[in-house]
Write an enzyme that holds these catalytic residues in place. Sequence first.
Site, mmCIF file in Angstrom:
data_model
loop_
_atom_site.group_PDB
_atom_site.id
_atom_site.type_symbol
_atom_site.label_atom_id
_atom_site.label_comp_id
_atom_site.label_asym_id
_atom_site.label_seq_id
_atom_site.Cartn_x
_atom_site.Cartn_y
_atom_site.Cartn_z
ATOM 1 N N HIS A 67 -2.570 -0.874 -3.266
ATOM 2 C CA HIS A 67 -3.733 -0.175 -3.464
ATOM 3 C C HIS A 67 -3.720 0.982 -4.170
ATOM 4 O O HIS A 67 -2.906 1.934 -3.652
ATOM 5 C CB HIS A 67 -3.815 0.375 -1.814
ATOM 6 C CG HIS A 67 -4.145 -0.893 -0.932
ATOM 7 N ND1 HIS A 67 -3.927 -0.898 0.462
ATOM 8 C CD2 HIS A 67 -4.608 -2.285 -1.060
ATOM 9 C CE1 HIS A 67 -4.133 -1.969 1.095
ATOM 10 N NE2 HIS A 67 -4.841 -3.002 0.034
ATOM 11 N N MET A 96 0.063 1.133 5.077
ATOM 12 C CA MET A 96 -0.677 1.388 6.189
ATOM 13 C C MET A 96 -1.763 0.506 6.219
ATOM 14 O O MET A 96 -2.222 -0.017 5.328
ATOM 15 C CB MET A 96 -1.072 2.980 6.097
ATOM 16 C CG MET A 96 -2.312 3.266 5.317
ATOM 17 S SD MET A 96 -2.737 5.040 5.553
ATOM 18 C CE MET A 96 -3.998 5.018 4.229
ATOM 19 N N SER A 107 0.970 -1.236 -0.124
ATOM 20 C CA SER A 107 -0.064 0.044 -0.091
ATOM 21 C C SER A 107 0.782 1.258 0.012
ATOM 22 O O SER A 107 1.614 1.220 -1.010
ATOM 23 C CB SER A 107 -0.973 0.033 1.343
ATOM 24 O OG SER A 107 -1.863 0.991 1.129
ATOM 25 N N THR A 108 0.882 1.935 1.026
ATOM 26 C CA THR A 108 1.385 3.161 1.166
ATOM 27 C C THR A 108 2.925 3.292 0.990
ATOM 28 O O THR A 108 3.615 2.368 1.819
ATOM 29 C CB THR A 108 1.430 4.215 2.380
ATOM 30 O OG1 THR A 108 -0.026 4.154 2.757
ATOM 31 C CG2 THR A 108 2.023 5.613 2.275
ATOM 32 N N ASP A 135 -4.476 -4.744 6.102
ATOM 33 C CA ASP A 135 -4.893 -5.512 4.701
ATOM 34 C C ASP A 135 -3.687 -6.659 4.475
ATOM 35 O O ASP A 135 -2.504 -6.211 4.244
ATOM 36 C CB ASP A 135 -5.130 -4.707 3.588
ATOM 37 C CG ASP A 135 -5.836 -5.519 2.241
ATOM 38 O OD1 ASP A 135 -6.311 -6.624 2.742
ATOM 39 O OD2 ASP A 135 -5.482 -5.228 1.256
#
Length: 368
Positions: free
Chosen positions: A212, A305, A186-187, A308
């Site tokens: 993401h 972050m 993600s991030t 997930d």
Amino acid sequence: MGSVPGEGAKPRIKVLVVDDSALMRHVLSEILNSDPDIEVVGVASDPYIARDKIKLLNPDVLTLDVEMPKMDGLQFLRNLMRLRPMPVVMVSSLTQKNASVTLEALELGAVDFVSKPEIDIASKLKDYAEDIIEKVKVARYATVNKLAPSTEVRCNETFISPAGNTNISSNLHFKTTDQIIAIGASTGGTEAIREVLERLPIDTPGTVIVQHIPGMFSGPFAERMNKCSAMTVCEAQDGERVLHGHAYIAPGDFHLSLRRDGARYYCVLSDHDPVNRHRPSVDVLFHSVAKYVGKNAVGVILTGMGKDGAEGLKAMHEAGASTVVQDEASSVVWGMPGAAVAVGAVDEVLPIAKIAARIVSLYEEKRP
């Protein structure tokens, strides 16, 4: 006895909003100031004003429009990351051009980005207020590194395979994979994924990836990764067979999972409800890999972050797959890898620079 006001209170996150649109400056400021932990200490309409206000106000986080007057957002970001590195959240319209520019910004060191609507900005942007606030909060504590003076965007040139690999590439083009590499992020993940893919050899088993990312961005991201990697990297298509030497990136707004038919694996896309607030979700992919691939898989969670992927990686681990996560020191945000460690899903915790080599050694060990 009551505490003295401000005593022991957590300092508010100081934000500077940089955007040439007065409406955007107003709406972003209103959204961010609505959170008690955030204070917009200033706004700027162009990079030169922003430069002066950074010196004066010393903000913790910058929100930066991709398209700016006088100096484009990328050039300003490049200068900023060389001279005064700080957490930056890019603000980008959902267009093909801006998607490419935003991906370059992430490569230069921006922590994350938020998308602004093309029409009815004031009302529609407020629909994403919670997401914008969360990204600014995460950015405040993200790991930000100084950009080396010689650093250029890395993925502008098409990857050229080493001499002698032509036949290998040709042979792999239709070769069914018997192992699967599954990666979630993600991030900070667009750059972490690049670091892994550019180090994986051309004969890596079929690789499936969830990052993401919004729908408009996943196609340009896949194209960008294809230029960086010896493997063939593409946006996954529903029903597509997973092949050796290929990597498949989940399209934004669609879950990616696997199904098995005999000795072959296929990509499955769905628009089912978000899982862990995300679509695509890493957990959706990992649970399918645990079910259909089992011990013949390697699962990897990179920076990001939230949580997930943690439960899905645990399912893979329990099914006999090898599992690896990125360490905290090299992660922009250690939320997802840390969550996987916390639930007992992880065999190894490694810095990003060592993950590709470990993936190779793990799939080599699994080969008959």
